[in-house]
Design a protein around this motif. Sequence first.
Motif, PDB file in Angstrom:
ATOM      1  N   LEU A  27      45.027  38.594  35.307  1.00 30.99           N
ATOM      2  CA  LEU A  27      43.677  38.505  35.873  1.00 30.99           C
ATOM      3  C   LEU A  27      42.629  38.176  34.823  1.00 30.99           C
ATOM      4  N   GLN A  28      42.833  38.727  33.622  1.00 32.98           N
ATOM      5  CA  GLN A  28      41.881  38.456  32.554  1.00 32.98           C
ATOM      6  C   GLN A  28      41.837  36.964  32.223  1.00 32.98           C
ATOM      7  N   GLN A  29      43.035  36.409  32.048  1.00 36.61           N
ATOM      8  CA  GLN A  29      43.135  34.987  31.698  1.00 36.61           C
ATOM      9  C   GLN A  29      42.599  34.102  32.831  1.00 36.61           C
ATOM     10  N   SER A  30      43.018  34.402  34.062  1.00 39.51           N
ATOM     11  CA  SER A  30      42.628  33.564  35.196  1.00 39.51           C
ATOM     12  C   SER A  30      41.135  33.679  35.499  1.00 39.51           C
ATOM     13  N   GLU A  69      28.921  19.804  46.267  1.00 39.36           N
ATOM     14  CA  GLU A  69      27.662  20.223  46.903  1.00 39.36           C
ATOM     15  C   GLU A  69      27.314  21.673  46.628  1.00 39.36           C
ATOM     16  N   GLU A  70      28.351  22.515  46.570  1.00 38.50           N
ATOM     17  CA  GLU A  70      28.090  23.936  46.360  1.00 38.50           C
ATOM     18  C   GLU A  70      29.304  24.587  45.733  1.00 38.50           C
ATOM     19  N   VAL A  71      29.054  25.586  44.898  1.00 37.85           N
ATOM     20  CA  VAL A  71      30.158  26.361  44.319  1.00 37.85           C
ATOM     21  C   VAL A  71      29.911  27.829  44.637  1.00 37.85           C
ATOM     22  N   TYR A  72      30.961  28.508  45.074  1.00 36.69           N
ATOM     23  CA  TYR A  72      30.861  29.931  45.384  1.00 36.69           C
ATOM     24  C   TYR A  72      31.733  30.709  44.406  1.00 36.69           C
ATOM     25  N   TYR A  73      31.107  31.368  43.457  1.00 35.98           N
ATOM     26  CA  TYR A  73      31.850  32.204  42.511  1.00 35.98           C
ATOM     27  C   TYR A  73      30.902  33.298  42.021  1.00 35.98           C
ATOM     28  N   PRO A  74      31.232  34.562  42.238  1.00 35.53           N
ATOM     29  CA  PRO A  74      30.298  35.640  41.900  1.00 35.53           C
ATOM     30  C   PRO A  74      29.994  35.744  40.406  1.00 35.53           C
ATOM     31  N   GLY A  75      30.805  35.082  39.576  1.00 35.50           N
ATOM     32  CA  GLY A  75      30.566  35.114  38.132  1.00 35.50           C
ATOM     33  C   GLY A  75      29.411  34.217  37.700  1.00 35.50           C
ATOM     34  N   LEU A  76      28.981  33.309  38.574  1.00 31.94           N
ATOM     35  CA  LEU A  76      27.830  32.456  38.247  1.00 31.94           C
ATOM     36  C   LEU A  76      26.568  33.301  38.399  1.00 31.94           C
ATOM     37  N   SER A  77      25.698  33.257  37.402  1.00 33.09           N
ATOM     38  CA  SER A  77      24.564  34.199  37.367  1.00 33.09           C
ATOM     39  C   SER A  77      23.643  34.044  38.569  1.00 33.09           C
ATOM     40  N   TYR A  78      23.641  32.855  39.185  1.00 27.58           N
ATOM     41  CA  TYR A  78      22.746  32.641  40.324  1.00 27.58           C
ATOM     42  C   TYR A  78      23.431  32.897  41.674  1.00 27.58           C
ATOM     43  N   HIS A  79      24.703  33.314  41.652  1.00 28.72           N
ATOM     44  CA  HIS A  79      25.352  33.706  42.914  1.00 28.72           C
ATOM     45  C   HIS A  79      24.588  34.917  43.465  1.00 28.72           C
ATOM     46  N   PRO A  80      24.282  34.903  44.779  1.00 29.72           N
ATOM     47  CA  PRO A  80      23.452  35.985  45.333  1.00 29.72           C
ATOM     48  C   PRO A  80      24.045  37.386  45.157  1.00 29.72           C
ATOM     49  N   GLY A  81      25.371  37.466  44.967  1.00 28.51           N
ATOM     50  CA  GLY A  81      25.980  38.795  44.818  1.00 28.51           C
ATOM     51  C   GLY A  81      26.291  39.174  43.376  1.00 28.51           C
ATOM     52  N   GLN A 115      29.415  47.060  40.661  1.00 28.87           N
ATOM     53  CA  GLN A 115      30.507  47.786  41.297  1.00 28.87           C
ATOM     54  C   GLN A 115      31.912  47.372  40.864  1.00 28.87           C
ATOM     55  N   ALA A 116      32.018  46.296  40.085  1.00 26.52           N
ATOM     56  CA  ALA A 116      33.344  45.840  39.672  1.00 26.52           C
ATOM     57  C   ALA A 116      33.337  45.509  38.185  1.00 26.52           C
ATOM     58  N   GLU A 117      34.536  45.329  37.655  1.00 25.72           N
ATOM     59  CA  GLU A 117      34.628  45.062  36.219  1.00 25.72           C
ATOM     60  C   GLU A 117      34.890  43.602  35.916  1.00 25.72           C
ATOM     61  N   GLY A 118      34.713  42.756  36.899  1.00 25.84           N
ATOM     62  CA  GLY A 118      34.929  41.338  36.669  1.00 25.84           C
ATOM     63  C   GLY A 118      34.665  40.573  37.948  1.00 25.84           C
ATOM     64  N   PHE A 119      34.883  39.270  37.892  1.00 22.62           N
ATOM     65  CA  PHE A 119      34.520  38.415  39.024  1.00 22.62           C
ATOM     66  C   PHE A 119      35.729  37.785  39.701  1.00 22.62           C
ATOM     67  N   GLY A 120      36.894  38.002  39.117  1.00 20.40           N
ATOM     68  CA  GLY A 120      38.108  37.536  39.760  1.00 20.40           C
ATOM     69  C   GLY A 120      38.447  36.085  39.496  1.00 20.40           C
ATOM     70  N   ALA A 121      39.516  35.628  40.107  1.00 19.03           N
ATOM     71  CA  ALA A 121      40.083  34.320  39.794  1.00 19.03           C
ATOM     72  C   ALA A 121      40.043  33.366  40.979  1.00 19.03           C
ATOM     73  N   VAL A 122      39.240  33.715  41.995  1.00 19.97           N
ATOM     74  CA  VAL A 122      39.141  32.848  43.165  1.00 19.97           C
ATOM     75  C   VAL A 122      37.725  32.302  43.281  1.00 19.97           C
ATOM     76  N   LEU A 123      37.612  31.018  43.561  1.00 17.41           N
ATOM     77  CA  LEU A 123      36.310  30.404  43.798  1.00 17.41           C
ATOM     78  C   LEU A 123      36.470  29.370  44.905  1.00 17.41           C
ATOM     79  N   SER A 124      35.363  29.055  45.532  1.00 18.82           N
ATOM     80  CA  SER A 124      35.392  28.003  46.544  1.00 18.82           C
ATOM     81  C   SER A 124      34.329  26.976  46.202  1.00 18.82           C
TER      82      SER A 124
END
Length: 393
Positions: free
Chosen positions: A253-256, A274-286, A293-302
């Motif tokens: 998970l760390q690497q991904s 047109e759009e990227v959905y990834y909570p690790g991006l600073s401008y993602h609404p969440g 609440q979490a220790e990372g943003f995970g390895a899935v994006l849309s």
Amino acid sequence: MEKSFSFQTNLLHNKWKVDEQTGAVSVPIQHASTFHQADFDVFGKYDYSRSGNPTREALEETIAELEGGIRGFAFSSGMAAISTAFLLLSKGDHVLVTEDVYGGTYRMITEVLSRFGIEYTFVDMTDLHAVASHIRPNTKVIYVETPSNPLLKITDIRGIVKLAKANGCLTFLDNTFMTPALQRPLELGVDVVLHSATKFLSGHSDVVAGLAVVKDRELAERLYKLQNAFGAILGVQDAWLVLRGLKTLHVRLQQSSQAALKIASFLAKHPKVEEVYYPGLSYHPGHSVQRYQAEGFGAVLSFRLADEAAVRTFVKHVQIPVFAVSLGAVESILSYPAKMSHAAMPKEEREQRGITDGLLRLSVGLEAAEDLIADFERGLSYVSAKESLAPSF
Ligand SMILES: *Cc1c(COP(=O)(O)O)cnc(C)c1O
């Protein structure tokens, strides 16, 4: 589990590190379906493998410890775990469900539970006021998926738990995208954590499995009875595969996750995206809730291309990711939610939720981020600018 060790160490340094009888450094696979009772009156710990099996139990105890629960349950699939947890409900109960819930869960709720007189309401759980306003006197469960699938919306877990507790309902949370390596919902007050262990927990696209974890004794008893009654238990070979996959969970998970952030940043700057959905991006609404609440943003994006034609062109020209359903594996997986995970959802419902025909989901594996970016750059170069300008209805 020794609390002084980090999560990473606890994945390996646990009760099952060494088999007590033989010294084996891998959990023995116990195939027996039934167990001899040496005493006529007093039965041993195990009697029949649907009710209890040492190999499955090793996995169940492992996930319980990793999630900070008291008891875990292993099922034959994520849907089996989710469906069994829903059996805690009765006729006349109401469940509040996150709007962009996993397609299979959507199907279970709308097509199966509904036939048993269980009512449901879908709500955008990023909006706590909306959640509060939909709670009814008969609401028994608030069902959360965060980050959600496939739009990676972040729900404030503590906020939901507060609402649930104030209204006497249970909180269920599908933790498939985060795993306990990044998010431990029970510690935030959630009652039942659910997993498709098919994904990150096992991690190698070679097993279908589900898990549930609770921290309350009475709830554990009820869920155990349901597991035994419904019978959708995980087989021992598959339990062993999940246990083996778990050993590398942290490092995978760390690497991904690191690669996912790089890829999301690349896509966000690309003119044909047109759009990227990834909570690790600073401008993602969440973003800030996720950090809290979490220790990372995970390895899935849309990400969204203009339309289906653009998606077809892109998918045809990328070489590295497999084009498939599922996620959370060592190989990167590119999925098309409209025809895969959310095919069960009517088109209207789907589009209303933002799962349009131009949306792709990427689960980042263990390939070099640079290789994936170069591959996507190439794939996008085939998408014509005209396609990307076409209106997306
Ligand atoms: C895959 C998945 C499920 C269903 O799990 P299966 O193991 O396929 O039955 C449930 N929730 C989420 C978020 C998933 O990704």
